[in-house]
Design an enzyme around this catalytic site. Structure first.
Site, mmCIF file in Angstrom:
data_model
loop_
_atom_site.group_PDB
_atom_site.id
_atom_site.type_symbol
_atom_site.label_atom_id
_atom_site.label_comp_id
_atom_site.label_asym_id
_atom_site.label_seq_id
_atom_site.Cartn_x
_atom_site.Cartn_y
_atom_site.Cartn_z
ATOM 1 N N HIS A 1 31.329 -16.499 -5.141
ATOM 2 C CA HIS A 1 32.594 -17.170 -4.818
ATOM 3 C C HIS A 1 32.741 -17.148 -3.304
ATOM 4 O O HIS A 1 33.096 -16.125 -2.716
ATOM 5 C CB HIS A 1 33.776 -16.440 -5.479
ATOM 6 C CG HIS A 1 33.752 -16.512 -6.975
ATOM 7 N ND1 HIS A 1 33.939 -17.691 -7.648
ATOM 8 C CD2 HIS A 1 33.559 -15.563 -7.918
ATOM 9 C CE1 HIS A 1 33.876 -17.463 -8.961
ATOM 10 N NE2 HIS A 1 33.631 -16.188 -9.149
ATOM 11 N N ASP B 1 31.315 -21.194 -6.334
ATOM 12 C CA ASP B 1 32.265 -22.174 -5.799
ATOM 13 C C ASP B 1 32.514 -21.840 -4.331
ATOM 14 O O ASP B 1 32.195 -20.734 -3.877
ATOM 15 C CB ASP B 1 33.562 -22.301 -6.613
ATOM 16 C CG ASP B 1 34.282 -20.987 -6.873
ATOM 17 O OD1 ASP B 1 34.048 -20.012 -6.140
ATOM 18 O OD2 ASP B 1 35.087 -20.934 -7.820
ATOM 19 N N ASN C 1 26.954 -8.278 -13.693
ATOM 20 C CA ASN C 1 27.484 -9.419 -12.942
ATOM 21 C C ASN C 1 28.577 -8.947 -11.981
ATOM 22 O O ASN C 1 29.468 -8.170 -12.376
ATOM 23 C CB ASN C 1 28.086 -10.407 -13.969
ATOM 24 C CG ASN C 1 28.509 -11.726 -13.369
ATOM 25 O OD1 ASN C 1 27.718 -12.398 -12.710
ATOM 26 N ND2 ASN C 1 29.758 -12.119 -13.604
ATOM 27 N N GLU D 1 31.693 -6.501 -12.831
ATOM 28 C CA GLU D 1 32.525 -6.040 -11.714
ATOM 29 C C GLU D 1 32.919 -4.571 -11.828
ATOM 30 O O GLU D 1 34.093 -4.216 -11.742
ATOM 31 C CB GLU D 1 33.764 -6.945 -11.587
ATOM 32 C CG GLU D 1 33.370 -8.400 -11.375
ATOM 33 C CD GLU D 1 34.548 -9.374 -11.397
ATOM 34 O OE1 GLU D 1 35.690 -8.922 -11.511
ATOM 35 O OE2 GLU D 1 34.293 -10.593 -11.309
ATOM 36 N N GLU E 1 28.589 -17.862 -10.697
ATOM 37 C CA GLU E 1 29.970 -18.365 -10.639
ATOM 38 C C GLU E 1 30.225 -19.106 -9.328
ATOM 39 O O GLU E 1 31.286 -18.985 -8.715
ATOM 40 C CB GLU E 1 30.969 -17.206 -10.788
ATOM 41 C CG GLU E 1 30.762 -16.379 -12.044
ATOM 42 C CD GLU E 1 31.848 -15.328 -12.274
ATOM 43 O OE1 GLU E 1 32.897 -15.361 -11.604
ATOM 44 O OE2 GLU E 1 31.646 -14.464 -13.145
HETATM 45 O O1 9MR Z 1 38.180 -18.341 -14.268
HETATM 46 C C1 9MR Z 1 38.737 -17.258 -14.972
HETATM 47 C C2 9MR Z 1 40.244 -17.416 -15.022
HETATM 48 O O2 9MR Z 1 40.603 -18.567 -15.776
HETATM 49 C C3 9MR Z 1 40.864 -16.195 -15.655
HETATM 50 O O3 9MR Z 1 42.268 -16.263 -15.577
HETATM 51 C C4 9MR Z 1 40.353 -14.926 -14.940
HETATM 52 C C5 9MR Z 1 40.863 -13.685 -15.639
HETATM 53 O O4 9MR Z 1 40.306 -13.578 -16.908
HETATM 54 O O5 9MR Z 1 38.948 -14.896 -14.959
HETATM 55 C C6 9MR Z 1 38.380 -15.968 -14.281
HETATM 56 O O6 9MR Z 1 36.986 -15.833 -14.232
HETATM 57 C C7 9MR Z 1 36.494 -14.690 -13.535
HETATM 58 C C8 9MR Z 1 35.221 -14.246 -14.224
HETATM 59 O O7 9MR Z 1 35.469 -14.020 -15.584
HETATM 60 C C9 9MR Z 1 34.657 -13.022 -13.558
HETATM 61 N N1 9MR Z 1 34.479 -13.198 -12.134
HETATM 62 C C10 9MR Z 1 35.620 -13.734 -11.413
HETATM 63 C C11 9MR Z 1 36.135 -14.997 -12.081
HETATM 64 C C12 9MR Z 1 37.290 -15.584 -11.277
HETATM 65 O O8 9MR Z 1 38.359 -14.712 -11.303
#
Ligand code: 9MR
Length: 413
Positions: free
Chosen positions: A232, A264, A196, A155, A262
């Site tokens: 997402h 959903d 990613n 990101e 990822e």
């Molecule tokens: O699912 C993850 C959540 O539990 C955490 O709090 C958050 C922050 O670290 O990250 C979430 O996963 C993210 C992923 O690592 C990167 N892309 C977006 C995902 C959803 O926020």
């Protein structure tokens, strides 16, 4: 992959109820039969004590790949500088290893979950490059041989395609990205290295910027192997399979593979049957796009059940985004994804004797190899109507017309 996988994807739209003889009973088995490397899920350490949940997650019939949702991130693995901690990450790596599942390692460099010693440090360009390199070298070396892929940088782009401003960008400049890939490749030359991001799943400024990033990383002489399309999505707003597939092809044309990393599809709560039905179609769009794309290697959901979804805590009033409900029961989206994968796999396996009767109404759904597809007739909605190696009919039924998704695949809609 091949033409046959694209035909499999196509045919999967139709004949869902007639293929039970050959049908796999799990997502990963069906995905592999359809030509993907895996169907996987994210998970997190706290979830691994939930036996109803792990009974599904550790079943490779359903999930052949695991992504640690959190505990390989920088703040967990190097909470203070040069002090490394892999206990939690190892727990998930070992879970996957015990089950014989692929591991997507996630992630090395991200503006979120970066430790405060990084984001609040007093850095020079050289000292921050050295700190980033040390982090990457240590973590990639620790997991060497265990990961199918690393999300090296996560990101790094804004939605308008500009670079996200945060400590590494502000101090090092955009070169932090190729430098990160270079360090990861040096520590493990065999692991796939991915960039990613989200909102790069259809054509637009951010997807173009991500494609430029691939070129930039390569221009620096560094290696990049893949692009992770987070995916997402929102019920009813998920892009079409063809727009996702054509966007995937824009990445793979640059010589990288792609993966849905990822997935959903969130809905407005309370969950409704109507939204669940639409959600099922939305999930299938993304799965079909991957099946249609040469070098889309697999699909990972960002956890598989609603109990552990990240959505409700991030988007107030939204949730129910996953394939299973909070009681670990499959939802319509699960059933539709499994059916689509199975139909694709069965169609691609080729024997015309197994041709489902419903296909007779869909003139563009070849049940054997593409070369045996009829060359005359018309193609129904969503049928294949062109592409390299395709020899079937090219005229769409009224009112549809033939659109090129990529050089291998054109579709009627
Ligand atoms: O699912 C993850 C959540 O539990 C955490 O709090 C958050 C922050 O670290 O990250 C979430 O996963 C993210 C992923 O690592 C990167 N892309 C977006 C995902 C959803 O926020």
């Amino acid at each position: 992959m091949s033409q046959s996988r694209m035909v499999m994807a196509l045919t999967g739209v139709f004949a869902l109820s007639t293929l039970s003889n050959a049908a796999a009973t799990g997502l990963n088995s069906a995905a592999k039969a359809a030509g993907l490397k895996y169907f996987g899920s994210a998970t997190d350490n706290s979830e691994l004590t939930d036996s109803a949940y792990t009974a599904v997650l550790d079943d490779t019939n359903q999930f052949g790949q695991i992504t640690p949702g959190n505990t390989m991130k920088w703040v967990y693995t190097e909470p203070s500088q040069n002090s490394f901690s892999y206990t939690q990450g190892d727990q998930i790596a070992n879970f996957a290893k015990t089950n014989g599942q692929l591991l997507r390692c996630h992630n090395l460099v991200w503006y979120q979950e970066a430790p405060s010693w990084v984001t609040s440090g007093s850095w020079t360009n050289a000292s921050l490059i050295a700190a980033m390199q040390a982090h990457i070298t240590n973590e990639v070396t620790h997991y060497k041989g265990q990961c199918y892929a690393w999300d090296v940088v996560n990101e790094a782009l804004n939605d308008d395609g500009t670079y996200r401003q945060w400590e590494l960008y502000n101090v090092i400049g955009p070169a932090y990205i190729p430098l990160a890939f270079e360090a990861a490749a040096a520590a493990d030359p065999d692991v796939k290295l991915y960039y990613n991001d989200y909102n790069i799943e259809t054509a637009g400024a951010k997807a173009t910027a991500a494609q430029n990033l691939v070129k930039t990383i390569k221009a620096y002489g560094a290696k990049i192997d893949g692009i992770g399309l987070e995916s997402h999505f929102i019920v009813g707003e998920t892009p079409s399979a063809s727009s996702q597939a054509s966007n995937m092809a824009s990445f793979t044309a640059l010589g990288v593979e792609v993966a849905v990393t990822e997935l959903d599809v969130r809905q407005t709560l309370p969950e409704t049957s109507a939204q669940d039905q639409q959600q099922a179609k939305d999930y299938v769009s993304t799965v079909q796009a991957c099946l249609q794309t040469k070098n889309c290697v697999g699909v990972t959901v960002w956890d598989f059940d609603d109990k552990y979804s990240w959505v409700p805590s991030t988007f107030s009033g939204q949730g129910a985004a996953d394939l299973y409900n909070s009681a670990v029961q499959p939802k319509p989206a699960y059933t539709s994804v499994l059916s689509a994968l199975n139909a694709a796999a069965t169609a691609g396996s080729g024997s015309s004797s197994s041709a489902p009767t419903t296909l007779s109404t869909v003139s563009a759904s070849p049940t054997s190899s593409p070369s045996s597809a009829p060359a005359s007739g018309t193609v129904a909605e969503y049928g294949q109507c062109g592409g390299i190696g395709y020899t079937g009919p090219t005229v769409c039924e009224s009112p549809y017309s033939c659109h090129s998704t990529n050089s291998y695949y054109s579709q009627c809609y």
